[in-house]
Design a protein around this motif. Structure first.
Motif, PDB file in Angstrom:
ATOM      1  N   GLY A 653       0.775  -1.234   0.000  1.00  0.00           N
ATOM      2  CA  GLY A 653       0.000   0.000   0.000  1.00  0.00           C
ATOM      3  C   GLY A 653       0.800   1.274   0.000  1.00  0.00           C
ATOM      4  O   GLY A 653       0.228   2.362   0.071  1.00  0.00           O
ATOM      5  N   GLU A 654       2.134   1.190  -0.060  1.00  0.00           N
ATOM      6  CA  GLU A 654       2.975   2.387  -0.034  1.00  0.00           C
ATOM      7  C   GLU A 654       3.578   2.643  -1.406  1.00  0.00           C
ATOM      8  O   GLU A 654       3.703   1.735  -2.224  1.00  0.00           O
ATOM      9  N   ASP A 655       3.976   3.910  -1.639  1.00  0.00           N
ATOM     10  CA  ASP A 655       4.604   4.273  -2.894  1.00  0.00           C
ATOM     11  C   ASP A 655       6.014   4.789  -2.628  1.00  0.00           C
ATOM     12  O   ASP A 655       6.609   4.490  -1.595  1.00  0.00           O
ATOM     13  N   HIS A 656       6.550   5.576  -3.539  1.00  0.00           N
ATOM     14  CA  HIS A 656       7.935   6.034  -3.441  1.00  0.00           C
ATOM     15  C   HIS A 656       8.160   6.958  -2.240  1.00  0.00           C
ATOM     16  O   HIS A 656       9.308   7.183  -1.848  1.00  0.00           O
ATOM     17  N   GLU A 657       7.086   7.488  -1.658  1.00  0.00           N
ATOM     18  CA  GLU A 657       7.200   8.469  -0.581  1.00  0.00           C
ATOM     19  C   GLU A 657       7.043   7.868   0.805  1.00  0.00           C
ATOM     20  O   GLU A 657       6.749   8.593   1.763  1.00  0.00           O
ATOM     21  N   LEU A 658       7.242   6.575   0.959  1.00  0.00           N
ATOM     22  CA  LEU A 658       7.031   5.919   2.244  1.00  0.00           C
ATOM     23  C   LEU A 658       7.727   6.637   3.388  1.00  0.00           C
ATOM     24  O   LEU A 658       7.121   6.905   4.430  1.00  0.00           O
ATOM     25  N   THR A 659       8.995   6.980   3.251  1.00  0.00           N
ATOM     26  CA  THR A 659       9.744   7.538   4.378  1.00  0.00           C
ATOM     27  C   THR A 659       9.316   8.948   4.731  1.00  0.00           C
ATOM     28  O   THR A 659       9.600   9.426   5.830  1.00  0.00           O
ATOM     29  N   ARG A 660       8.642   9.614   3.802  1.00  0.00           N
ATOM     30  CA  ARG A 660       8.242  11.013   4.043  1.00  0.00           C
ATOM     31  C   ARG A 660       6.767  11.154   4.384  1.00  0.00           C
ATOM     32  O   ARG A 660       6.396  11.987   5.210  1.00  0.00           O
ATOM     33  N   SER A 661       5.921  10.373   3.717  1.00  0.00           N
ATOM     34  CA  SER A 661       4.482  10.565   3.914  1.00  0.00           C
ATOM     35  C   SER A 661       3.717   9.255   3.959  1.00  0.00           C
ATOM     36  O   SER A 661       2.502   9.245   3.760  1.00  0.00           O
ATOM     37  N   GLY A 662       4.400   8.144   4.214  1.00  0.00           N
ATOM     38  CA  GLY A 662       3.708   6.871   4.325  1.00  0.00           C
ATOM     39  C   GLY A 662       2.908   6.768   5.606  1.00  0.00           C
ATOM     40  O   GLY A 662       2.924   7.655   6.467  1.00  0.00           O
ATOM     41  N   ARG A 663       2.191   5.658   5.738  1.00  0.00           N
ATOM     42  CA  ARG A 663       1.453   5.422   6.983  1.00  0.00           C
ATOM     43  C   ARG A 663       2.415   5.479   8.170  1.00  0.00           C
ATOM     44  O   ARG A 663       3.499   4.890   8.124  1.00  0.00           O
ATOM     45  N   PRO A 664       2.053   6.164   9.238  1.00  0.00           N
ATOM     46  CA  PRO A 664       2.966   6.263  10.377  1.00  0.00           C
ATOM     47  C   PRO A 664       3.425   4.917  10.928  1.00  0.00           C
ATOM     48  O   PRO A 664       4.593   4.769  11.313  1.00  0.00           O
TER      49      PRO A 664
END
Length: 685
Positions: A653-664
C-alpha cells in the motif's frame, strides 16, 4: 531521537497573512501512529507574537490555508479519514467550516478571486464510471483503457492519469454565517432544497451528505491543467499545462490564461469551456511550474529551461522569468540561483517572493519585475513557504532545531512565533556539524556529520547516508532519518556530491549523461574526509540510501567491499527495466546515462550485483511507480544467486514516498527493521 518519537515530528504549511498584516494562519501536521494517519489542523497566531498560537479548525487533516483578499474568510483543504481533500472555507475569527466541493478524487489546489466572492480550484475529473463514480462498479469491473500516450501513470496517484485529468473549476462562496441548506431526502424530487445529486450539478460534482455550490468548468481535454491563479482584475485565471502537439515526446510545459465568466454565470455544458490563451508556448523550451500576475499586470513565470530538444532536464536550475512583449525574460541567473523548491507569492504590486537552494539551505528572495533581486534571509535556515500582506512577511522555516516553525521577517532576520519541536528536542537530538573536504580531483564537497554521545566516547561505527534525486540536497535541518540513526549510537556522514542541487548549475549538471562516475567517488571522498576530520570509525562502517541514493549504495557495494552492511531502499537499480515501467522511464535514464543502451546496462547496479559481498537489506514499496517493485525484486534475486546475505522488506500500500508521507505505523516499522539490520551486522556492544 528514537523511532517511537516519530509522533513528535511537526511540519507546517506555507503560511497565509491577513490583509492588515496582523494575523498569520498556518497548517500544522504530524504523523499519528495511533490513528495510523497524518493528521493536522489550522492554527492562527498574532504576527507581533503577543499571544501563542491557537487552534482555528479541528478537522482530521486540514491544510493549505489562504486568507480571502478582504480578510473575512480562510479557505483551506479538508480531508476526512479515508477520503480525499475537499475545498472548505471558515470565518477568519473561527466557527464551523463550510465545505464547498465533493470532488470524487478531491481538490489539489485553489486560489481566491480578488473580490473574495469566488474560488478557482484544480481537481482530477474522472471519466464517468471509473474510480467509484458509479455505485457498484469497482475497479475490476471498469471497461478497458485505451492508452495512446507513453505517459499514463504517476507515482502516488492511484490509477492512471489519462482517465482522470486535472481540470479547473470555479465555485462561488456562500454566506458562511447563513443557516445550512439541507440536502434533499432520498427519493425527494419535489423538495425546496437544490438538487445536489451527481446529475443535478452541471459538472457532475454534486452529491454527498450536504449540498455544495455548483462548479463552473473552465478547462477540458486530455491534458492536466494545474496551479490556477486569478488575475488581479478577476476576469481570467492563469494555469500551467502541456497542451502542445508532441507533448508525449518532450518535457515542455506552457503557461496559459482562460477567461472566467462573471459571478452568477451558469455552468457550461460538456465541451463548452473557452479555448485558453497561450502565454508561454513550446517554442520557449521551458517546463513552466507556476504563473502569477501581480497588481501592476506583471506576469511572473517560474520555469526550468530544457534546451532545444525539450528534454534536457538533468541538473537544470529553475529560473524566475517575467513576460515582456510575448516572451519570457529571465530575472535570475541559473548558474548560481536555483528555485527548484520554490513557491511563487506576490510581494507588492510588482514583485514576488521565491526560495533559492543554497548549500543545504533555502533562502528567501524578493525579485522585482525590473530584475532587482533582494536576499531576505541567509544562514543555515530553510524557508519552505512564505506570504506577504499588510507589511508582514510570514515564513515557514526549518533548521537544525526544528522540523517546522512559523516566523515573521524582521530587520534582523526571521523572528519565531512558534516553537513546535521543543518536545522532540527534549528527547535528545544530535546537532549536525558542517564539513567541507576536497574530492580526489580537488572539487569542494560539502556535508554534515552527526556524532552522538556514547558511553564509550567516540561512536563505534559510522554510516554513510546518500540522498535521492540526484538533483536534490541534504541540509543541516532536523532530519528524522539521520537523527534516528544517531540516536541509536551511530555516527552519520551525509552530504551533496556532484549532481546535487544548491551549489550552482555546473555542480548539478556534472553527472548529466555520466551518473555513477564522479558522484560515486564524491560520496566516498566526502565520507573519508569527514571521518578523518572528526576522528570517526573507518573500519566498522555501513552505507544506505534511497531512490538515487539506493542506486549509489548498490553501485558502491559492488565495487568497494569495505562496508559491513548496506540498506538499498526504493532503488533505481535496473536501467533497462526502468524504461517502460517507471512513471519517468521515458526520459530519466537517457538524460543521466546517455542514449546508448549498452552504456545504460553497464552502469546499472543490476549488471554488477553478482560482484557484491556486502550483506544487503533491500527495502521497497509495493505501489512505487517511480522505481517500481520489479527494480528491487530482480536486484534481490541477483544478490541471492550470488550468495549475498540479503533480505527484502516490502511495504504493502505504499509508494515512493514511504519515508516522508507513508502510513505512520509503516514508517515506524521501517525504522525498527533498519535499526535491527544494523544491530545484526554492525553492533555497537
Amino acid at each position: 531521537m528514537q523511532p517511537r518519537h516519530l509522533d513528535l515530528l511537526r511540519s507546517v504549511s506555507a503560511p497565509t497573512v491577513s490583509p492588515d498584516g496582523g494575523t498569520v494562519v498556518f497548517a500544522l501536521s504530524r504523523p499519528d501512529t495511533a490513528a495510523d494517519a497524518e493528521v493536522g489542523q489550522l492554527w492562527w497566531v498574532p504576527a507581533d507574537g503577543s499571544a501563542p498560537a491557537a487552534l482555528l479548525t479541528r478537522g482530521h487533516r486540514d491544510g493549505a490555508p489562504r486568507f480571502s483578499p478582504d480578510g473575512s474568510l480562510v479557505a483551506f483543504l479538508r480531508a476526512a479519514p479515508g477520503a480525499p481533500a475537499q475545498l472548505a472555507v471558515v470565518a477568519a475569527g473561527g466557527g464551523e467550516p463550510v465545505v464547498l466541493t465533493d470532488r470524487p478524487r478531491g481538490v489539489l489546489s485553489f486560489d481566491w478571486s480578488p473580490d473574495s466572492r469566488r474560488l478557482v480550484l484544480a481537481a482530477r475529473d474522472p471519466e464517468p464510471g471509473r474510480y467509484g463514480t458509479v455505485e457498484g462498479v469497482g475497479a475490476g469491473a471498469e471497461p478497458p483503457r485505451r492508452i495512446t500516450t507513453t505517459r499514463y501513470k504517476s507515482n502516488g496517484l492511484p490509477g492512471y492519469t489519462v482517465d482522470q485529468r486535472v481540470q479547473l473549476f470555479v465555485v462561488e462562496v456562500p454566506d458562511v454565517g447563513a443557516e445550512p441548506v439541507p440536502a434533499p431526502a432520498p427519493g425527494d424530487a419535489t423538495g425546496d432544497a437544490p438538487d445536489a445529486s451527481p446529475g443535478g450539478a452541471p459538472d457532475g460534482a454534486g452529491g454527498g451528505a450536504a449540498a455544495v455550490p455548483p462548479a463552473l468548468r473552465l478547462t477540458a481535454g486530455d491534458v492536466d491543467c494545474t496551479h490556477p491563479r486569478f488575475t488581479p482584475d478577476g476576469a481570467a485565471v492563469t494555469f500551467v499545462a502541456a497542451r502542445h502537439p508532441g507533448r508525449d515526446d518532450d518535457l515542455r510545459v506552457g503557461a496559459h490564461r482562460v477567461r472566467v465568466p462573471g459571478p452568477g454565470a451558469g455552468a457550461p455544458g460538456p465541451g463548452e469551456p473557452e479555448e485558453p490563451e497561450e502565454l508561454v508556448g513550446p517554442g520557449a523550451d521551458l517546463a513552466v511550474r507556476e504563473v502569477l500576475t501581480t497588481a501592476d499586470g506583471s506576469v511572473f513565470v517560474l520555469a526550468a529551461p530544457l534546451g532545444p530538444t525539450g528534454r534536457d532536464f538533468a541538473g537544470r536550475s529553475t529560473v524566475l522569468h517575467v513576460l515582456r512583449a510575448g516572451a519570457a525574460h529571465p530575472l535570475t541567473d541559473p548558474a548560481s540561483v536555483d528555485l527548484g523548491e520554490s513557491g511563487l507569492e506576490a510581494a507588492g504590486a510588482d514583485a514576488v517572493l521565491v526560495q533559492d537552494r543554497v548549500r543545504g539551505a533555502l533562502h528567501l528572495l524578493r525579485v522585482g519585475a525590473a530584475g532587482d533581486v533582494e536576499r531576505l534571509t541567509g544562514g543555515p535556515v530553510e524557508v519552505t513557504g512564505a506570504a506577504a500582506a499588510g507589511g508582514t512577511v510570514a515564513l515557514a522555516v526549518r533548521d537544525a532545531g526544528t522540523s517546522g516553525d512559523v516566523a515573521v521577517l524582521g530587520a534582523d532576520g526571521p523572528r519565531r512565533l512558534t516553537d513546535l519541536s521543543a518536545p522532540l528536542r527534549a528527547t535528545g537530538l544530535v546537532v549536525p556539524r558542517e564539513v567541507e573536504v576536497p574530492a580526489r580531483d580537488g572539487h569542494p564537497l560539502h556535508g554534515w556529520v552527526l556524532v552522538p554521545e556514547t558511553p564509550a566516547g567516540a561512536p563505534r561505527a559510522t554510516l554513510l547516508l546518500v540522498h535521492g534525486g540526484p538533483f536534490a540536497q541534504y541540509t543541516g535541518s532536523l532530519f528524522d532519518e539521520a537523527q534516528v540513526l544517531a540516536g541509536a549510537g551511530y555516527a552519520v556522514v551525509m552530504g551533496n556530491p556532484r549532481g546535487s542541487a544548491g551549489y550552482g548549475e555546473a555542480h548539478a549538471r556534472a553527472i548529466a549523461g555520466a551518473m555513477g562516475t564522479v558522484d560515486a567517488t564524491d560520496v566516498l571522498d566526502l565520507f573519508d574526509g569527514a571521518c578523518r576530520a572528526h576522528g570517526l570509525e573507518t573500519q566498522r562502517v555501513g552505507v544506505l540510501g534511497g531512490s538515487y541514493g539506493g542506486y549509489l549504495t548498490a553501485w558502491t557495494i559492488a565495487h568497494d567491499h569495505r562496508f559491513a552492511a548496506a540498506v538499498v531502499e526504493r532503488g533505481y537499480l535496473d536501467a533497462e527495466l526502468f524504461v517502460g515501467t517507471s512513471d519517468i522511464g521515458t526520459y530519466f535514464t537517457e538524460q543521466y546515462f546517455g542514449p546508448d543502451p549498452a552504456d545504460q546496462r553497464a552502469r546499472s547496479p543490476q549488471s554488477v550485483a553478482h560482484l557484491t559481498r556486502t550483506p544487503t537489506l533491500v527495502v521497497h514499496s509495493e505501489d512505487d511507480l517511480r522505481c517500481p517493485l520489479s527494480q528491487a525484486e530482480r536486484y534481490f534475486l541477483a544478490l541471492r544467486r550470488a550468495g549475498v546475505d540479503s533480505e527484502m522488506l516490502v511495504f504493502p500500500g505504499e509508494d515512493h514516498e514511504l519515508t516522508r508521507s507513508g502510513r505512520p505505523r509503516h514508517r515506524l516499522q521501517r525504522f525498527e527493521a533498519v535499526l535491527q539490520w544494523w544491530r545484526r551486522h554492525l553492533p555497537l556492544d
